[in-house]
Design a protein around this motif. Sequence first.
Motif, PDB file in Angstrom:
ATOM      1  N   ALA A  68       0.875  -1.232  -0.050  1.00 36.62           N
ATOM      2  CA  ALA A  68       0.116   0.091  -0.059  1.00 36.62           C
ATOM      3  C   ALA A  68       0.857   1.276  -0.026  1.00 36.62           C
ATOM      4  CB  ALA A  68      -0.983   0.220   1.150  1.00 36.62           C
ATOM      5  N   HIS A  69       2.042   1.215   0.765  1.00 33.11           N
ATOM      6  CA  HIS A  69       2.863   2.448   0.774  1.00 33.11           C
ATOM      7  C   HIS A  69       3.477   2.664  -0.833  1.00 33.11           C
ATOM      8  CE1 HIS A  69       6.128   4.821   2.113  1.00 33.11           C
ATOM      9  NE2 HIS A  69       7.136   4.219   1.439  1.00 33.11           N
ATOM     10  N   LEU A  70       3.751   1.634  -1.406  1.00 36.57           N
ATOM     11  CA  LEU A  70       4.457   1.746  -2.586  1.00 36.57           C
ATOM     12  C   LEU A  70       3.298   2.243  -3.693  1.00 36.57           C
ATOM     13  CD1 LEU A  70       6.926  -1.363  -2.902  1.00 36.57           C
ATOM     14  CD2 LEU A  70       7.621   1.081  -2.468  1.00 36.57           C
ATOM     15  N   LYS A  71       2.039   1.977  -3.535  1.00 35.72           N
ATOM     16  CA  LYS A  71       1.049   2.357  -4.199  1.00 35.72           C
ATOM     17  C   LYS A  71       0.825   3.825  -4.033  1.00 35.72           C
ATOM     18  CE  LYS A  71      -1.389  -1.884  -5.234  1.00 35.72           C
ATOM     19  NZ  LYS A  71      -2.818  -2.780  -4.658  1.00 35.72           N
ATOM     20  N   GLN A  72       0.936   4.113  -3.024  1.00 28.17           N
ATOM     21  CA  GLN A  72       0.679   5.647  -2.579  1.00 28.17           C
ATOM     22  C   GLN A  72       1.967   6.486  -3.056  1.00 28.17           C
ATOM     23  OE1 GLN A  72      -1.947   7.114  -1.190  1.00 28.17           O
ATOM     24  NE2 GLN A  72      -0.968   9.001  -1.604  1.00 28.17           N
ATOM     25  N   VAL A  73       3.034   5.850  -2.943  1.00 26.95           N
ATOM     26  CA  VAL A  73       4.285   6.510  -3.656  1.00 26.95           C
ATOM     27  C   VAL A  73       3.975   6.801  -5.040  1.00 26.95           C
ATOM     28  CG1 VAL A  73       6.765   6.450  -4.072  1.00 26.95           C
ATOM     29  CG2 VAL A  73       5.861   5.985  -1.981  1.00 26.95           C
ATOM     30  N   ARG A  74       3.580   5.746  -5.802  1.00 22.46           N
ATOM     31  CA  ARG A  74       3.373   5.893  -7.169  1.00 22.46           C
ATOM     32  C   ARG A  74       2.288   7.002  -7.615  1.00 22.46           C
ATOM     33  NH1 ARG A  74       4.620   3.986 -11.848  1.00 22.46           N
ATOM     34  NH2 ARG A  74       5.773   2.405 -11.205  1.00 22.46           N
ATOM     35  N   ARG A  75       1.148   6.939  -6.823  1.00 17.61           N
ATOM     36  CA  ARG A  75       0.047   8.127  -6.747  1.00 17.61           C
ATOM     37  C   ARG A  75       0.976   9.635  -6.781  1.00 17.61           C
ATOM     38  NH1 ARG A  75      -3.355   4.166  -4.837  1.00 17.61           N
ATOM     39  NH2 ARG A  75      -2.715   4.681  -2.597  1.00 17.61           N
ATOM     40  N   ASP A  76       1.665   9.620  -5.526  1.00 17.06           N
ATOM     41  CA  ASP A  76       2.249  10.876  -5.256  1.00 17.06           C
ATOM     42  C   ASP A  76       2.919  11.383  -6.300  1.00 17.06           C
ATOM     43  OD1 ASP A  76       0.913  10.578  -2.736  1.00 17.06           O
ATOM     44  OD2 ASP A  76       2.851  10.279  -1.613  1.00 17.06           O
ATOM     45  N   PHE A  77       3.927  10.235  -7.029  1.00 18.04           N
ATOM     46  CA  PHE A  77       4.737  10.435  -7.960  1.00 18.04           C
ATOM     47  C   PHE A  77       4.014  11.140  -9.178  1.00 18.04           C
ATOM     48  CE2 PHE A  77       6.024   8.040 -11.915  1.00 18.04           C
ATOM     49  CZ  PHE A  77       6.844   9.212 -12.459  1.00 18.04           C
ATOM     50  N   GLU A  78       2.972  10.372  -9.741  1.00 15.29           N
ATOM     51  CA  GLU A  78       2.243  10.955 -10.830  1.00 15.29           C
ATOM     52  C   GLU A  78       1.412  12.213 -10.629  1.00 15.29           C
ATOM     53  OE1 GLU A  78      -0.575   7.539 -11.073  1.00 15.29           O
ATOM     54  OE2 GLU A  78       1.183   6.282 -12.222  1.00 15.29           O
ATOM     55  N   GLN A  79       0.925  12.497  -9.386  1.00 12.08           N
ATOM     56  CA  GLN A  79       0.484  13.808  -9.264  1.00 12.08           C
ATOM     57  C   GLN A  79       1.585  15.084  -9.409  1.00 12.08           C
ATOM     58  OE1 GLN A  79      -1.279  13.264  -5.192  1.00 12.08           O
ATOM     59  NE2 GLN A  79      -2.932  12.377  -6.045  1.00 12.08           N
ATOM     60  N   LYS A  80       2.791  14.721  -8.846  1.00 11.52           N
ATOM     61  CA  LYS A  80       3.920  15.692  -8.731  1.00 11.52           C
ATOM     62  C   LYS A  80       4.399  15.700  -9.987  1.00 11.52           C
ATOM     63  CE  LYS A  80       4.845  17.312  -4.695  1.00 11.52           C
ATOM     64  NZ  LYS A  80       5.139  18.666  -4.493  1.00 11.52           N
ATOM     65  N   ALA A  81       4.444  14.833 -10.905  1.00 10.78           N
ATOM     66  CA  ALA A  81       4.814  14.903 -12.372  1.00 10.78           C
ATOM     67  C   ALA A  81       3.987  15.692 -13.095  1.00 10.78           C
ATOM     68  CB  ALA A  81       5.279  13.649 -12.945  1.00 10.78           C
ATOM     69  N   ALA A  82       2.720  15.532 -12.890  1.00  9.66           N
ATOM     70  CA  ALA A  82       1.684  16.472 -13.562  1.00  9.66           C
ATOM     71  C   ALA A  82       1.834  17.875 -13.085  1.00  9.66           C
ATOM     72  CB  ALA A  82       0.165  15.992 -13.331  1.00  9.66           C
ATOM     73  N   VAL A  83       2.060  18.112 -12.024  1.00 12.62           N
ATOM     74  CA  VAL A  83       2.323  19.555 -11.512  1.00 12.62           C
ATOM     75  C   VAL A  83       3.413  20.107 -12.205  1.00 12.62           C
ATOM     76  CG1 VAL A  83       2.796  20.808  -9.368  1.00 12.62           C
ATOM     77  CG2 VAL A  83       1.070  19.083  -9.368  1.00 12.62           C
ATOM     78  N   PHE A  84       4.469  19.350 -12.329  1.00  9.63           N
ATOM     79  CA  PHE A  84       5.878  19.736 -12.794  1.00  9.63           C
ATOM     80  C   PHE A  84       5.438  20.379 -14.330  1.00  9.63           C
ATOM     81  CE2 PHE A  84       8.352  17.408  -9.333  1.00  9.63           C
ATOM     82  CZ  PHE A  84       8.213  18.336  -8.497  1.00  9.63           C
ATOM     83  N   ILE A  85       4.991  19.248 -14.871  1.00  9.51           N
ATOM     84  CA  ILE A  85       4.620  19.673 -16.505  1.00  9.51           C
ATOM     85  C   ILE A  85       3.689  21.055 -16.552  1.00  9.51           C
ATOM     86  CG2 ILE A  85       3.254  18.776 -18.449  1.00  9.51           C
ATOM     87  CD1 ILE A  85       4.148  15.807 -17.243  1.00  9.51           C
ATOM     88  N   GLU A  86       2.794  21.012 -15.507  1.00  5.24           N
ATOM     89  CA  GLU A  86       1.873  22.267 -15.532  1.00  5.24           C
ATOM     90  C   GLU A  86       2.885  23.582 -15.276  1.00  5.24           C
ATOM     91  OE1 GLU A  86      -1.470  22.752 -15.269  1.00  5.24           O
ATOM     92  OE2 GLU A  86      -2.185  21.037 -15.755  1.00  5.24           O
ATOM     93  N   LYS A  87       3.647  23.553 -14.486  1.00  9.26           N
ATOM     94  CA  LYS A  87       4.721  24.539 -14.283  1.00  9.26           C
ATOM     95  C   LYS A  87       5.455  24.996 -15.314  1.00  9.26           C
ATOM     96  CE  LYS A  87       4.999  24.170  -9.079  1.00  9.26           C
ATOM     97  NZ  LYS A  87       5.699  24.088  -7.868  1.00  9.26           N
ATOM     98  N   LEU A  88       6.086  23.695 -16.023  1.00  2.00           N
ATOM     99  CA  LEU A  88       6.896  24.096 -17.257  1.00  2.00           C
ATOM    100  C   LEU A  88       6.167  24.707 -18.255  1.00  2.00           C
ATOM    101  CD1 LEU A  88       9.310  23.615 -18.815  1.00  2.00           C
ATOM    102  CD2 LEU A  88       8.548  21.266 -19.352  1.00  2.00           C
ATOM    103  N   ASN A  89       4.928  24.146 -18.439  1.00  2.34           N
ATOM    104  CA  ASN A  89       4.064  25.190 -19.498  1.00  2.34           C
ATOM    105  C   ASN A  89       3.818  26.403 -19.322  1.00  2.34           C
ATOM    106  OD1 ASN A  89       3.778  22.533 -21.116  1.00  2.34           O
ATOM    107  ND2 ASN A  89       2.204  21.761 -20.105  1.00  2.34           N
ATOM    108  N   THR A  90       3.621  26.793 -17.999  1.00  2.00           N
ATOM    109  CA  THR A  90       3.618  28.172 -17.573  1.00  2.00           C
ATOM    110  C   THR A  90       4.582  29.137 -17.616  1.00  2.00           C
ATOM    111  OG1 THR A  90       3.703  27.707 -15.024  1.00  2.00           O
ATOM    112  CG2 THR A  90       1.471  27.651 -16.435  1.00  2.00           C
ATOM    113  N   LEU A  91       5.778  28.281 -17.619  1.00  2.83           N
ATOM    114  CA  LEU A  91       7.106  29.385 -17.850  1.00  2.83           C
ATOM    115  C   LEU A  91       7.190  30.008 -19.071  1.00  2.83           C
ATOM    116  CD1 LEU A  91      10.050  26.925 -16.632  1.00  2.83           C
ATOM    117  CD2 LEU A  91       9.091  28.905 -15.432  1.00  2.83           C
TER     118      LEU A  91
END
Length: 84
Positions: A61-84
């Motif tokens: 369950a911990h690793l599944k949560q890490v994967r979800r956190d990773f996917e959310q953070k990656a999406a946030v980083f892509i959004e930030k990149l697009n707004t630069l």
Amino acid sequence: MASIRNLKKDINYVLGDIIDAVYFSGKMQSEGGKSLVAEILNEFDTLIDKVADKNVENRGAHLKQVRRDFEQKAAVFIEKLNTL
């Protein structure tokens, strides 16, 4: 344990690709680009530490949560990149 190895590879490749996109878009010279790369590297370290943590109650369950956190953070980083 192959899923752990794949999770580590996914984290490395995706965050590395986002950093490459910052460099190759020419936005690395801006303060926002430098800040974004620093944030991505910090998050990379945090995620890898979470994957390596073996002192959790339910590792699956911990690793599944890490994967979800990773996917959310990656999406946030892509959004930030697009707004630069």
